[in-house]
Motif scaffolding. Sequence first.
Motif, short mmCIF file in Angstrom:
data_model
loop_
_atom_site.label_atom_id
_atom_site.label_comp_id
_atom_site.label_asym_id
_atom_site.label_seq_id
_atom_site.Cartn_x
_atom_site.Cartn_y
_atom_site.Cartn_z
N GLU A 65 0.85 -1.20 0.00
CA GLU A 65 0.00 0.00 0.00
C GLU A 65 0.89 1.25 0.00
OE1 GLU A 65 -3.20 0.32 -0.37
OE2 GLU A 65 -4.18 -1.48 0.41
N ILE A 66 1.92 1.23 0.82
CA ILE A 66 2.85 2.35 0.89
C ILE A 66 3.60 2.51 -0.43
CG2 ILE A 66 4.97 3.17 2.00
CD1 ILE A 66 3.79 1.85 4.64
N LEU A 67 4.08 1.40 -0.98
CA LEU A 67 4.77 1.46 -2.27
C LEU A 67 3.85 1.97 -3.38
CD1 LEU A 67 6.87 -1.84 -2.42
CD2 LEU A 67 7.67 0.48 -1.99
N TRP A 68 2.60 1.61 -3.30
CA TRP A 68 1.64 2.04 -4.33
C TRP A 68 1.56 3.57 -4.38
CZ3 TRP A 68 0.30 0.35 -8.65
CH2 TRP A 68 -0.87 0.74 -9.30
N ALA A 69 1.78 4.22 -3.25
CA ALA A 69 1.78 5.69 -3.21
C ALA A 69 2.84 6.26 -4.16
CB ALA A 69 2.02 6.19 -1.78
N LYS A 70 3.96 5.58 -4.29
CA LYS A 70 5.03 6.05 -5.19
C LYS A 70 4.58 6.07 -6.65
CE LYS A 70 9.32 5.12 -2.92
NZ LYS A 70 9.95 6.33 -3.33
N HIS A 71 3.61 5.25 -6.98
CA HIS A 71 3.15 5.14 -8.36
C HIS A 71 1.97 6.06 -8.67
CE1 HIS A 71 5.93 1.89 -8.96
NE2 HIS A 71 5.44 1.25 -7.90
N LYS A 72 1.54 6.82 -7.69
CA LYS A 72 0.45 7.79 -7.89
C LYS A 72 1.04 9.11 -8.37
CE LYS A 72 -2.95 5.32 -6.13
NZ LYS A 72 -4.13 4.97 -6.88
N ASN A 73 0.25 9.88 -9.10
CA ASN A 73 0.73 11.16 -9.62
C ASN A 73 0.31 12.35 -8.77
OD1 ASN A 73 2.03 10.00 -11.86
ND2 ASN A 73 0.10 9.91 -12.99
#
Length: 173
Positions: A65-73
Amino acid sequence: MGIRFYVCLFFVVSSITCFGQINIDKMRSDYALAVKDKKLCETNLKILDEGANTVTEKGYLAAYEILWAKHKNNPFTKLSQFKKGKNLLESVIVKQKDNIDLRFIRWSVQTHAPSFLNYSKDRIDDKEFLVHNLKKLPSQEGKKIIYKYLSEANSYLKGDHAFSKAELAELSK
């Protein structure tokens, strides 16, 4: 005929018990790669979201979930996603404070989180915990994966955050 029945029964039972289980070693090894690989992060996040049952699996769900934040714009979406993962991680750590994977995940997140997120207070405690407890992780493959991650991260750590030679030796046991 009897042998065929038992062989078939064995495969059916094996399929049922294996279905839906999460390969934690795969999640561990993909963790460092998912930072840069959006598809891998999304795939593992979906697997964990649908099947995380144990505290360790929920810890890796939080990590992804935290890593997914890196892929958000969008910065607001990034922050919201980060907080979602962080809150989940902290909630599972409360349930099992001595879980090696959870402490590794929190250490890695706090080590890489930007300072403005103000999420770094447990880094030194988690580092010391890992030095003294990684050897207790039941999975030999898991130990190798986490040790590799920690030793590679050590090249850019400074001061108290870096692992000494003695600490790296203890981690490698």
